[in-house]
Design an enzyme around this catalytic site. Structure first.
Site, PDB file in Angstrom:
ATOM      1  CB  THR A  26      -0.939  -0.127   1.328  1.00 33.35           C
ATOM      2  OG1 THR A  26      -1.731  -1.322   1.232  1.00 33.35           O
ATOM      3  CG2 THR A  26      -1.777   1.300   1.665  1.00 33.35           C
ATOM      4  CB  CYS A  33      -4.589  -2.371   7.109  1.00 27.61           C
ATOM      5  SG  CYS A  33      -3.560  -3.736   6.413  1.00 27.61           S
ATOM      6  NE  ARG A  44       1.874  -6.011  12.077  1.00 31.13           N
ATOM      7  CZ  ARG A  44       1.823  -6.026  10.958  1.00 31.13           C
ATOM      8  NH1 ARG A  44       2.771  -5.468  10.062  1.00 31.13           N
ATOM      9  NH2 ARG A  44       1.261  -7.256  10.191  1.00 31.13           N
ATOM     10  CD  GLU A  79      -2.844  -6.948   0.668  1.00 33.57           C
ATOM     11  OE1 GLU A  79      -3.685  -7.493   1.070  1.00 33.57           O
ATOM     12  OE2 GLU A  79      -2.524  -5.734   1.111  1.00 33.57           O
ATOM     13  N   GLY A  89      -7.947  -2.021  15.057  1.00 34.53           N
ATOM     14  CA  GLY A  89      -6.621  -2.060  15.291  1.00 34.53           C
ATOM     15  C   GLY A  89      -5.954  -2.737  13.990  1.00 34.53           C
ATOM     16  CD  GLU A 148      -2.463  -9.163   9.965  1.00 33.92           C
ATOM     17  OE1 GLU A 148      -2.868  -9.808  10.934  1.00 33.92           O
ATOM     18  OE2 GLU A 148      -1.866  -8.219   9.553  1.00 33.92           O
ATOM     19  CE  LYS A 163       0.466   0.006   6.758  1.00 37.63           C
ATOM     20  NZ  LYS A 163       0.428   0.384   5.514  1.00 37.63           N
ATOM     21  CG  LEU A 195     -22.533  -2.110   9.377  1.00 36.99           C
ATOM     22  CD1 LEU A 195     -24.069  -2.213   9.113  1.00 36.99           C
ATOM     23  CD2 LEU A 195     -22.211  -0.701   9.838  1.00 36.99           C
TER      24      LEU A 195
HETATM   25  C1  UDX Z   1      -7.990  -4.763   6.409  1.00 37.56           C
HETATM   26  C2  UDX Z   1      -8.880  -4.809   5.229  1.00 37.56           C
HETATM   27  O1  UDX Z   1     -10.057  -5.464   5.674  1.00 37.56           O
HETATM   28  C3  UDX Z   1      -8.339  -5.529   4.100  1.00 37.56           C
HETATM   29  O2  UDX Z   1      -9.075  -5.265   2.918  1.00 37.56           O
HETATM   30  C4  UDX Z   1      -7.012  -4.637   3.949  1.00 37.56           C
HETATM   31  O3  UDX Z   1      -6.042  -5.385   2.697  1.00 37.56           O
HETATM   32  C5  UDX Z   1      -6.202  -4.750   5.044  1.00 37.56           C
HETATM   33  O4  UDX Z   1      -6.792  -4.002   6.371  1.00 37.56           O
HETATM   34  P1  UDX Z   1      -7.261  -6.416   8.401  1.00 37.56           P
HETATM   35  O5  UDX Z   1      -6.643  -5.251   9.072  1.00 37.56           O
HETATM   36  O6  UDX Z   1      -6.426  -7.975   8.363  1.00 37.56           O
HETATM   37  O7  UDX Z   1      -7.755  -6.172   7.005  1.00 37.56           O
HETATM   38  O8  UDX Z   1      -8.523  -6.723   9.253  1.00 37.56           O
HETATM   39  P2  UDX Z   1      -9.957  -6.620   9.209  1.00 37.56           P
HETATM   40  O9  UDX Z   1     -11.030  -7.788   9.261  1.00 37.56           O
HETATM   41  O10 UDX Z   1     -10.514  -5.536   8.328  1.00 37.56           O
HETATM   42  O11 UDX Z   1     -10.144  -5.885  10.638  1.00 37.56           O
HETATM   43  C6  UDX Z   1      -9.648  -4.643  11.105  1.00 37.56           C
HETATM   44  C7  UDX Z   1     -10.139  -4.170  12.321  1.00 37.56           C
HETATM   45  O12 UDX Z   1     -11.522  -3.702  12.442  1.00 37.56           O
HETATM   46  C8  UDX Z   1      -9.930  -5.208  13.473  1.00 37.56           C
HETATM   47  O13 UDX Z   1      -9.263  -4.637  14.622  1.00 37.56           O
HETATM   48  C9  UDX Z   1     -11.401  -5.431  13.748  1.00 37.56           C
HETATM   49  O14 UDX Z   1     -11.617  -6.052  14.889  1.00 37.56           O
HETATM   50  C10 UDX Z   1     -11.984  -4.328  13.382  1.00 37.56           C
HETATM   51  N1  UDX Z   1     -13.592  -4.393  12.925  1.00 37.56           N
HETATM   52  C11 UDX Z   1     -13.981  -5.107  11.741  1.00 37.56           C
HETATM   53  C12 UDX Z   1     -14.652  -4.244  13.893  1.00 37.56           C
HETATM   54  O15 UDX Z   1     -14.455  -3.650  14.994  1.00 37.56           O
HETATM   55  N2  UDX Z   1     -15.779  -4.347  13.280  1.00 37.56           N
HETATM   56  C13 UDX Z   1     -16.181  -4.921  12.262  1.00 37.56           C
HETATM   57  O16 UDX Z   1     -17.715  -4.939  11.999  1.00 37.56           O
HETATM   58  C14 UDX Z   1     -15.152  -5.167  11.238  1.00 37.56           C
END
Ligand code: UDX
Length: 443
Positions: free
Chosen positions: A121, A268, A335, A154, A265, A158, A271, A258
């Site tokens: 990114t 991604c 992280r 991408e 956290g 995770e 940051k 939602l």
């Molecule tokens: C995210 C994006 O979803 C992904 O497309 C991108 O490539 C990288 O960043 P990731 O950080 O791995 O992926 O996790 P994600 O499932 O998106 O969750 C991010 C954070 O949001 C987590 O801390 C999760 O607990 C929180 N979250 C997510 C919520 O609190 N509520 C939700 O409904 C969804």
């Protein structure tokens, strides 16, 4: 060749191999390369180790520190290195830069055309600007002639990175020229067995912006529902879970992302939001929504402390069990995890903190050191505690019943920070509070 054996690069390389492409993973850390070649993923990601071992056995994947050899032995290089935040919030491009230099140097010796695709990114303008310039300088060739260039973000999450790589919602190909885009499109068509998801072909800068805009929008959904949760929590009889369900059926809104909780956290969202805010400000535009998304998120972890205090009063000298440290379930990644803020706030309230996570304990120890006690199971974590806070929604915490909290805790008081429990089952048996759940009653 895939540069960077982190979550993105290793998963992508191994998935390429499992679809019969010959892939070479490149990393500067020899320890990581050796572990990968032994079949050990350097982090926890469901399904990845099995695919890695299979790919190694079939000779379709190997890892190396030899960037030159990897570029010379491949037709396309995917750069998947990290772009962490600098202190001012902007993206640190030093790993992208050194990967581009190494690729460029190898391209100098390479006969024939080679495609470089940036999956990291990066701020809008990076691929067509700094990356292109670096590749041209080091290779002595012109982009669009001697080699091709794509921005190919991408969107994997995770915890479900393997599945997301095999089943993405779309593929975004930002291309410097038609040849580069067509080459990458045909690679993805083959990867997806002739049935690819929608493919968006566009300019380099649009592809870069698509990535930031996607993450910002998803983060906005989370902060939005957390804002609604904070309102609902003050309204007798209200419940954000029901509200989320009710709005999610609207196709214009959609049900995903939602889930109200203690905030987002990970490596991604925080940051990338900071980087997009910085980028926007560099263009003299104040991104009000993006700033609000971050502000809501920065406040959200402290809702756990408020709820804990509402249940048990002052936390001074109380033993608090923190269930979950990873920034989300099914990963060992901490992280920018909400748990770290929760733990630090508890400590500053004078609480004695015991933590447990099914996967993230080694990573947590490195950050939290001797400031907390470490339990080896949820039960042990709860033992003798005055309050328990669910910070990450791991399945094993979802299975806990009110009776388990009653059996192990000194005073059973539960803060459901991720809405994993049926409150009707808990209320009346233990002291219970949950994000976005108003007081009982109301109409
Ligand atoms: C995210 C994006 O979803 C992904 O497309 C991108 O490539 C990288 O960043 P990731 O950080 O791995 O992926 O996790 P994600 O499932 O998106 O969750 C991010 C954070 O949001 C987590 O801390 C999760 O607990 C929180 N979250 C997510 C919520 O609190 N509520 C939700 O409904 C969804």
């Amino acid at each position: 060749s895939v540069f960077g054996l982190g979550y993105v690069g290793l998963t992508f390389g191994v998935c390429l191999a499992s679809r019969e492409f010959k892939a070479i993973g490149v990393d500067v850390e020899s320890g990581k390369v050796e572990a990968v070649n032994r079949g050990e993923a350097p982090f926890y990601e469901p399904g990845l180790s099995e695919l890695l071992r299979d790919a190694l056995e079939r000779g379709l994947f190997r890892a190396t520190t030899d960037a030159r050899g990897a570029v010379l032995a491949s037709d396309v290089t995917f750069i998947c290195v990290g772009t962490p935040s600098l202190p001012d919030g902007s993206a640190d491009l030093k790993y992208v830069e050194s990967a581009a230099r190494a690729v460029g140097r190898a391209l100098r010796e390479k006969e024939g055309w080679h495609l470089v695709a940036i999956r990291s990114t990066v701020p809008p303008g990076t691929c067509g600007g700094h990356v292109k310039k670096t590749l041209e300088e080091e290779s002595g060739k012109r982009a669009g002639e001697g080699f091709g260039l794509c921005a190919n973000p991408e969107f994997t999450k995770e915890g479900s990175a393997v599945n997301d790589t095999f089943n993405p919602d779309r593929i975004v190909i930002g291309e410097l020229d038609e040849r580069s885009g067509s080459f990458l499109e045909s690679l993805y068509r083959e990867f997806h067995g002739g049935k690819p998801p929608p493919i968006v072909r566009t300019s380099l800068v649009n592809a870069e912006l698509i990535k930031y805009a996607s993450n910002a929008f998803l983060a906005m959904k989370v902060s939005f529902i957390n804002e609604i949760a904070n309102i609902a929590q003050r309204v007798p009889g209200a419940d954000v879970e029901v509200i989320a369900r009710g709005i999610g059926f609207d196709k214009r809104i959609g049900p995903l992302f939602l889930r109200a909780g203690l905030g987002f956290g990970g490596s991604c969202f925080p940051k990338d939001l900071r980087a997009l805010i910085g980028f926007s400000e560099s263009l003299e535009h104040e991104p009000k929504i993006l700033k609000a998304v971050l502000e809501v998120n920065e406040r959200q972890p402290y809702k756990a402390i408020e709820l804990a205090k509402a249940l048990v009063g002052s936390l001074e000298g109380k033993k608090v069990a923190v269930l979950g440290l990873a920034f989300k379930p099914d990963t060992d990644d901490i992280r920018e995890a909400v748990s770290l803020k929760v733990v630090r706030a508890l400590l500053s309230e004078g609480a004695r903190v015991v933590v447990y996570d099914p996967k993230a304990m080694p990573n947590a120890r490195r950050v939290l050191g001797g400031s907390v006690e470490y339990a080896t199971s949820a039960e042990e974590c709860l033992k003798g505690a005055d309050c328990a806070i669910v910070v990450t929604e791991w399945d094993e915490f979802k299975r806990l019943k009110p009776e388990d909290f009653i059996r192990f805790m000194r005073t059973p008081a539960v803060v459901d920070g991720r809405r994993v429990y049926d409150h009707m089952e808990f209320i009346g048996k233990v002291r219970f509070a949950a994000i976005g759940l108003g007081p009982l009653g109301g109409s």
